[in-house]
Motif scaffolding. Sequence first.
Motif, mmCIF file in Angstrom:
data_model
loop_
_atom_site.group_PDB
_atom_site.id
_atom_site.type_symbol
_atom_site.label_atom_id
_atom_site.label_comp_id
_atom_site.label_asym_id
_atom_site.label_seq_id
_atom_site.Cartn_x
_atom_site.Cartn_y
_atom_site.Cartn_z
ATOM 1 N N LYS A 115 0.824 -1.206 0.000
ATOM 2 C CA LYS A 115 0.000 0.000 0.000
ATOM 3 C C LYS A 115 0.860 1.259 0.000
ATOM 4 N N ARG A 116 1.872 1.228 0.831
ATOM 5 C CA ARG A 116 2.770 2.370 0.910
ATOM 6 C C ARG A 116 3.535 2.542 -0.409
ATOM 7 N N ALA A 117 3.908 1.426 -1.038
ATOM 8 C CA ALA A 117 4.628 1.489 -2.307
ATOM 9 C C ALA A 117 3.778 2.171 -3.374
ATOM 10 N N TRP A 118 2.499 1.827 -3.446
ATOM 11 C CA TRP A 118 1.625 2.470 -4.437
ATOM 12 C C TRP A 118 1.493 3.959 -4.167
ATOM 13 N N ARG A 119 1.380 4.312 -2.893
ATOM 14 C CA ARG A 119 1.258 5.729 -2.547
ATOM 15 C C ARG A 119 2.511 6.491 -3.007
ATOM 16 N N TRP A 120 3.688 5.923 -2.744
ATOM 17 C CA TRP A 120 4.930 6.576 -3.156
ATOM 18 C C TRP A 120 5.090 6.559 -4.661
ATOM 19 N N ALA A 121 4.602 5.513 -5.307
ATOM 20 C CA ALA A 121 4.671 5.466 -6.775
ATOM 21 C C ALA A 121 3.840 6.600 -7.382
ATOM 22 N N ARG A 122 2.650 6.826 -6.829
ATOM 23 C CA ARG A 122 1.813 7.930 -7.319
ATOM 24 C C ARG A 122 2.515 9.273 -7.119
ATOM 25 N N ARG A 123 3.136 9.430 -5.953
ATOM 26 C CA ARG A 123 3.870 10.671 -5.688
ATOM 27 C C ARG A 123 5.026 10.829 -6.669
ATOM 28 N N GLY A 124 5.703 9.729 -6.928
ATOM 29 C CA GLY A 124 6.824 9.767 -7.858
ATOM 30 C C GLY A 124 6.383 10.160 -9.256
ATOM 31 N N VAL A 125 5.272 9.598 -9.705
ATOM 32 C CA VAL A 125 4.753 9.937 -11.038
ATOM 33 C C VAL A 125 4.357 11.416 -11.080
ATOM 34 N N PHE A 126 3.729 11.880 -10.008
ATOM 35 C CA PHE A 126 3.350 13.287 -9.926
ATOM 36 C C PHE A 126 4.585 14.182 -10.019
ATOM 37 N N LEU A 127 5.629 13.852 -9.263
ATOM 38 C CA LEU A 127 6.861 14.646 -9.309
ATOM 39 C C LEU A 127 7.526 14.568 -10.677
ATOM 40 N N TRP A 128 7.526 13.384 -11.274
ATOM 41 C CA TRP A 128 8.147 13.217 -12.585
ATOM 42 C C TRP A 128 7.419 14.054 -13.630
ATOM 43 N N ARG A 129 6.090 14.025 -13.610
ATOM 44 C CA ARG A 129 5.319 14.842 -14.562
ATOM 45 C C ARG A 129 5.572 16.330 -14.349
ATOM 46 N N GLY A 130 5.646 16.737 -13.084
ATOM 47 C CA GLY A 130 5.937 18.132 -12.772
ATOM 48 C C GLY A 130 7.307 18.537 -13.287
ATOM 49 N N TRP A 131 8.288 17.663 -13.104
ATOM 50 C CA TRP A 131 9.637 17.929 -13.600
ATOM 51 C C TRP A 131 9.638 18.047 -15.119
ATOM 52 N N GLN A 132 8.928 17.144 -15.795
ATOM 53 C CA GLN A 132 8.880 17.189 -17.256
ATOM 54 C C GLN A 132 8.227 18.490 -17.737
ATOM 55 N N ALA A 133 7.161 18.902 -17.063
ATOM 56 C CA ALA A 133 6.483 20.143 -17.445
ATOM 57 C C ALA A 133 7.391 21.349 -17.209
ATOM 58 N N ALA A 134 8.070 21.367 -16.059
ATOM 59 C CA ALA A 134 8.967 22.480 -15.755
ATOM 60 C C ALA A 134 10.124 22.522 -16.746
ATOM 61 N N LYS A 135 10.679 21.362 -17.066
ATOM 62 C CA LYS A 135 11.802 21.298 -17.993
ATOM 63 C C LYS A 135 11.383 21.798 -19.369
ATOM 64 N N SER A 136 10.201 21.383 -19.827
ATOM 65 C CA SER A 136 9.776 21.816 -21.142
ATOM 66 C C SER A 136 9.460 23.312 -21.162
ATOM 67 N N THR A 137 8.978 23.845 -20.036
ATOM 68 C CA THR A 137 8.722 25.275 -19.954
ATOM 69 C C THR A 137 10.025 26.059 -19.965
ATOM 70 N N ILE A 138 10.985 25.585 -19.195
ATOM 71 C CA ILE A 138 12.261 26.290 -19.085
ATOM 72 C C ILE A 138 13.024 26.221 -20.407
ATOM 73 N N LEU A 139 13.068 25.051 -20.998
ATOM 74 C CA LEU A 139 13.852 24.866 -22.221
ATOM 75 C C LEU A 139 13.078 25.216 -23.479
ATOM 76 N N GLY A 140 11.783 25.414 -23.341
ATOM 77 C CA GLY A 140 10.972 25.772 -24.495
ATOM 78 C C GLY A 140 10.702 24.610 -25.417
ATOM 79 N N GLU A 141 10.748 23.404 -24.889
ATOM 80 C CA GLU A 141 10.495 22.219 -25.712
ATOM 81 C C GLU A 141 9.004 21.996 -25.845
ATOM 82 N N ARG A 142 8.646 21.382 -26.921
ATOM 83 C CA ARG A 142 7.248 20.990 -27.130
ATOM 84 C C ARG A 142 7.212 19.475 -27.176
ATOM 85 N N GLY A 143 6.258 18.893 -26.499
ATOM 86 C CA GLY A 143 6.274 17.442 -26.511
ATOM 87 C C GLY A 143 4.966 16.898 -26.424
#
Length: 98
Positions: free
Chosen positions: A70-98
């Motif tokens: 149960k805890r693993a799934w909770r952390w996995a969801r958090r990880g996916v959320f952080l990863w998506r946030g990082w991807q969005a921030a990176k594309s905003t900063i670098l001006g990439e379109r994806g």
Amino acid sequence: MNPKLLELATRHGALKVRIDQQRRQLAQHALPLEAALAKGDTVLKGVDWLKHHPAAVGAAVVAIVIAKPKRAWRWARRGVFLWRGWQAAKSTILGERG
């Protein structure tokens, strides 16, 4: 010595002194930025290690899932959320379109 050459040499010396002062000021102003960039380098080294050691990451995930699913799934969801946030921030900063 030619008065014009003497004047140029004097101006040249004064400019060198001024440049030296500006370099020292710039170095002092850049100290906080240098510390922040050093922390960023540390994070990037960690990410690089993770990329080069997928078996270790997989083993850690398996161990966590076996211990507390149960805890693993909770952390996995958090990880996916952080990863998506990082991807969005990176594309905003670098001006990439994806």
